[in-house]
Design an enzyme around this catalytic site. Structure first.
Site, PDB file in Angstrom:
ATOM      1  N   GLU A 107      28.274  54.104  46.166  1.00  0.00           N
ATOM      2  CA  GLU A 107      29.184  53.039  45.718  1.00  0.00           C
ATOM      3  C   GLU A 107      30.409  53.629  45.039  1.00  0.00           C
ATOM      4  OE1 GLU A 107      29.864  49.957  45.549  1.00  0.00           O
ATOM      5  OE2 GLU A 107      28.101  48.694  45.749  1.00  0.00           O
ATOM      6  N   ASP A 111      29.972  47.217  38.616  1.00  0.00           N
ATOM      7  CA  ASP A 111      30.583  46.410  37.553  1.00  0.00           C
ATOM      8  C   ASP A 111      29.513  45.437  37.059  1.00  0.00           C
ATOM      9  OD1 ASP A 111      32.433  45.102  35.951  1.00  0.00           O
ATOM     10  OD2 ASP A 111      33.491  44.150  37.598  1.00  0.00           O
ATOM     11  N   LYS A 139      30.610  50.729  35.095  1.00  0.00           N
ATOM     12  CA  LYS A 139      31.281  49.917  34.064  1.00  0.00           C
ATOM     13  C   LYS A 139      30.195  49.058  33.406  1.00  0.00           C
ATOM     14  CE  LYS A 139      35.215  47.911  35.739  1.00  0.00           C
ATOM     15  NZ  LYS A 139      36.047  46.758  36.145  1.00  0.00           N
ATOM     16  N   VAL A 161      40.176  49.127  37.390  1.00  0.00           N
ATOM     17  CA  VAL A 161      40.773  50.413  37.767  1.00  0.00           C
ATOM     18  C   VAL A 161      41.054  50.471  39.268  1.00  0.00           C
ATOM     19  CG1 VAL A 161      39.730  51.702  35.866  1.00  0.00           C
ATOM     20  CG2 VAL A 161      38.469  51.445  38.014  1.00  0.00           C
ATOM     21  N   ASP A 167      40.711  49.616  45.175  1.00  0.00           N
ATOM     22  CA  ASP A 167      41.963  48.908  45.438  1.00  0.00           C
ATOM     23  C   ASP A 167      42.213  47.762  44.473  1.00  0.00           C
ATOM     24  OD1 ASP A 167      39.874  47.120  46.557  1.00  0.00           O
ATOM     25  OD2 ASP A 167      41.595  45.968  47.267  1.00  0.00           O
ATOM     26  N   ARG A 173      44.463  52.516  47.102  1.00  0.00           N
ATOM     27  CA  ARG A 173      43.270  53.312  47.436  1.00  0.00           C
ATOM     28  C   ARG A 173      43.613  54.790  47.580  1.00  0.00           C
ATOM     29  NH1 ARG A 173      39.098  49.733  48.876  1.00  0.00           N
ATOM     30  NH2 ARG A 173      39.747  47.851  49.971  1.00  0.00           N
TER      31      ARG A 173
HETATM   32  P1  IMP Z   1      30.103  43.982  41.024  1.00  0.00           P
HETATM   33  O1  IMP Z   1      29.375  43.106  41.998  1.00  0.00           O
HETATM   34  O2  IMP Z   1      30.683  43.173  39.887  1.00  0.00           O
HETATM   35  O3  IMP Z   1      29.299  45.141  40.516  1.00  0.00           O
HETATM   36  O4  IMP Z   1      31.402  44.572  41.742  1.00  0.00           O
HETATM   37  C1  IMP Z   1      31.318  45.037  43.030  1.00  0.00           C
HETATM   38  C2  IMP Z   1      32.627  45.359  43.659  1.00  0.00           C
HETATM   39  O5  IMP Z   1      33.761  44.786  42.959  1.00  0.00           O
HETATM   40  C3  IMP Z   1      32.880  46.855  43.667  1.00  0.00           C
HETATM   41  O6  IMP Z   1      32.195  47.518  44.718  1.00  0.00           O
HETATM   42  C4  IMP Z   1      34.391  46.876  43.850  1.00  0.00           C
HETATM   43  O7  IMP Z   1      34.718  46.711  45.195  1.00  0.00           O
HETATM   44  C5  IMP Z   1      34.850  45.662  43.041  1.00  0.00           C
HETATM   45  N1  IMP Z   1      35.264  46.071  41.692  1.00  0.00           N
HETATM   46  C6  IMP Z   1      34.618  45.870  40.515  1.00  0.00           C
HETATM   47  N2  IMP Z   1      35.314  46.411  39.495  1.00  0.00           N
HETATM   48  C7  IMP Z   1      36.427  46.965  40.032  1.00  0.00           C
HETATM   49  C8  IMP Z   1      37.544  47.702  39.495  1.00  0.00           C
HETATM   50  O8  IMP Z   1      37.676  47.971  38.283  1.00  0.00           O
HETATM   51  N3  IMP Z   1      38.487  48.099  40.402  1.00  0.00           N
HETATM   52  C9  IMP Z   1      38.404  47.861  41.741  1.00  0.00           C
HETATM   53  N4  IMP Z   1      37.379  47.188  42.288  1.00  0.00           N
HETATM   54  C10 IMP Z   1      36.399  46.755  41.449  1.00  0.00           C
END
Ligand code: IMP
Length: 187
Positions: A107, A111, A139, A161, A167, A173
């Site tokens: 990954e 987040d 994060k 970020v 992106d 990217r």
């Molecule tokens: P999650 O489901 O909240 O863990 O986030 C999953 C996806 O959100 C990641 O694989 C990224 O594609 C996008 N994402 C989350 N945080 C960021 C960030 O800070 N920058 C860019 N993409 C993010």
């Protein structure tokens, strides 16, 4: 900012560089060494989660010294641009059967963990011999789903970020470092 990017992105768009290119290179080398050691004697299947993983995957593969297989999966997450909603859909499935395989999901960032949690449940149902996660960025401040990260290169604060594959609106990217954009660009 490297000169070759100056025409596309100006310094004025970047608020802060969080992780520079040499630091990324060093941690990716550590990750490649750990994978080579931990999976020695097997042929693990590295599964990249598109599209954010591609820069990490390209660099990581070349730091792995044991035989590996490679596949990709694309998951879309709906919701406001900089936040994950947990409503996900498979856009591109694996081409490899993972039954009985040692699978390592790669990954870009974890987040909330919602997207990854869904992806892991789906892959687990296909009966791999093992299933683990390696991420460039973690994060943890916003985590909603408890996920075991076998490998992670960096823990970062709760900031959106970009760069090194990540992106905003399909841009940035190609920046070779991880940075935070100026807040006005996100609105
Ligand atoms: P999650 O489901 O909240 O863990 O986030 C999953 C996806 O959100 C990641 O694989 C990224 O594609 C996008 N994402 C989350 N945080 C960021 C960030 O800070 N920058 C860019 N993409 C993010």
């Amino acid at each position: 900012m490297p000169k070759y990017l100056a025409g596309k992105y100006s310094h004025s768009q970047i608020a802060e560089v969080l992780i520079d290119a040499p630091a990324i290179e060093a941690r990716v080398a550590d990750l490649g060494a750990a994978i080579s050691r931990d999976y020695a004697g097997t042929i693990p299947l590295l599964v990249g989660v598109l599209r954010g993983c591609i820069v990490l995957m390209a660099d990581l593969l070349r730091q792995i010294t044991i035989p590996v297989n490679l596949d990709f999966i694309a998951i879309s997450s709906y919701g406001p641009t900089t936040r994950s909603s947990g409503v996900v859909r498979i856009q591109k499935d694996l081409e490899t059967s993972i039954e009985g395989r040692h699978v390592l999901l790669i990954e870009d960032i974890v987040d909330t963990g919602l997207t990854l949690g869904y992806t892991l449940r789906m892959l687990r149902s296909r009966k791999p011999a093992s299933l683990a996660v390696g991420t460039l960025l973690d994060k943890p401040a916003r985590r909603l789903v408890d996920i075991d990260l076998k490998y992670r290169c960096f823990e970062i604060p709760d900031k959106f970020v970009v760069g090194y594959g990540l992106d905003f609106d399909q841009l940035y990217r190609n920046l070779p470092f991880i940075c935070v954009l100026r807040p006005e660009l996100y609105s």
